[in-house]
Scaffold this active site. Structure first.
Site, mmCIF file in Angstrom:
data_model
loop_
_atom_site.group_PDB
_atom_site.id
_atom_site.type_symbol
_atom_site.label_atom_id
_atom_site.label_comp_id
_atom_site.label_asym_id
_atom_site.label_seq_id
_atom_site.Cartn_x
_atom_site.Cartn_y
_atom_site.Cartn_z
ATOM 1 N N VAL A 60 0.800 -1.214 0.000
ATOM 2 C CA VAL A 60 0.000 0.000 0.000
ATOM 3 C C VAL A 60 0.842 1.277 0.000
ATOM 4 O O VAL A 60 0.326 2.351 -0.317
ATOM 5 C CB VAL A 60 -0.965 -0.007 1.215
ATOM 6 N N TYR A 61 2.130 1.194 0.304
ATOM 7 C CA TYR A 61 2.958 2.399 0.329
ATOM 8 C C TYR A 61 3.086 2.983 -1.070
ATOM 9 O O TYR A 61 3.659 2.350 -1.970
ATOM 10 C CB TYR A 61 4.348 2.100 0.890
ATOM 11 N N SER A 62 2.548 4.176 -1.235
ATOM 12 C CA SER A 62 2.486 4.827 -2.555
ATOM 13 C C SER A 62 1.859 3.916 -3.601
ATOM 14 O O SER A 62 2.196 3.957 -4.786
ATOM 15 C CB SER A 62 3.870 5.295 -3.020
#
Length: 327
Positions: A60-62
């Site tokens: 989900v990071y970026s």
């Protein structure tokens, strides 16, 4: 660099883990302070040069960009067998009823997407990012077991949940002969110590390695209380939600960190991390470095050993906080 076994495994990780949430694309992510690929690569390279072999990211990071940056950098700068890559699953990756969570459908789909972005055949540690209240834990644990059996992950871990939930997951895995969690990535630092009540004792009893996130309280433990100079401090609404409500009581702890750092002649980050590193069963705090100096300061903390009197002095002002991070 110091290394330690992760929980009950034989896998050794550096006692400082590089958290990679800060590498990505500000246009695709809620955090506007993240570094683009050009500025991320020197930090990853420096981490490797300093002996850090443990890298933590998440799908989900970026929205996948962090994994892409980390994967390319490690492929260019490191031997795959020498690094430990952790990534996570749960967060919302796309709109729609199956765009997030820990269903079998989501896990088996997201692991393949993460591996593609990371440009690797397997991850060393596959972590459930949060508890999924909509999916039976039996379904989640069986899917994770299948990911390990397929060779797509070496070990599995969990993050940010209540101790009863973690114990239930461990029990379900043991009951069915499935792969058990070996790590817990929880919210723990000098101004948020609620995990000491139940989660840390559980992890000690079950020989689970603990890899705390937000070990410096988003920088609050490393600067003057009135300082809000960084872009992150000004724009990170998640950090504000974590700590602003308890600012007055937390201030006393931060001031003691500063006092002890001055007395010792070391940066405040050394004191904050030295406190965390002496907590059992903490294996490796996750440091979200966005500058080379952040790495150097974090690694330097390994040389600082606190006396019990100093630990007690740092801990004495703490008051109970509301639970933050669990869903």
């Amino acid at each position: 660099m110091e290394y330690a076994r992760l929980g009950p495994t034989g896998m050794k990780v550096s006692r400082i883990c590089l958290g990679c949430m800060g590498f990505g694309d500000a246009e695709r992510w809620i955090h506007k302070w993240v570094l683009n690929e050009e500025n991320s690569r020197p930090i990853i390279k420096k981490a490797l040069e300093m002996g850090i072999n443990f890298f933590d990211t998440a799908n989900v990071y970026s929205i996948g960009k962090s994994e892409e940056i980390v994967g390319r950098a490690l492929k260019d700068f490191a031997n795959r067998d020498e690094v430990v890559i952790a990534t996570k699953v749960h967060g919302k990756m796309f709109d729609g009823p199956n765009g997030s969570g820990l269903s079998r459908k989501a896990i088996l789909s997201e692991i393949d997407k993460s591996l593609k972005r990371l440009e690797t055949d397997y991850v060393d540690l596959y972590i459930i990012h949060r508890w999924d209240y909509d999916t039976p834990i039996e379904e989640t644990m069986e899917a994770l077991n299948d990911v390990v059996r397929a060779g797509k992950a070496r070990y599995i871990g969990a993050s940010a949940m209540f101790a009863w939930q973690f114990q239930k997951a461990l029990h379900v895995a043991e009951q069915h002969g499935w792969t058990r969690f070996v790590s817990m990535q929880d919210h723990l630092n000098l101004i948020y110590r609620e995990e000491e009540r139940e989660m840390l004792p559980l992890c000690r009893a079950e020989q689970i390695g603990v890899t705390p996130y937000s070990p410096l309280a988003s920088g609050r433990l490393t600067r003057d209380w009135s300082s809000e100079s960084s872009l992150r401090a000004e724009t990170d609404q998640i950090a504000k939600g974590k700590y602003d409500a308890t600012a007055e009581t937390d201030r006393q702890v931060v001031e003691r960190v500063a006092e002890l750092a001055q007395k010792r002649g070391v940066p405040r980050v050394h004191i904050a991390l030295a406190w965390l590193l002496q907590k059992e069963p903490v294996t490796a705090p996750i440091i979200g470095a966005t500058k080379i100096s952040h790495l150097e300061d974090a690694v330097g903390a390994l040389t600082v050993k606190l006396a019990q009197e100093e630990v007690a002095y740092l801990e004495e002002p703490y008051v109970p906080h509301r639970i933050i991070g669990h869903q």
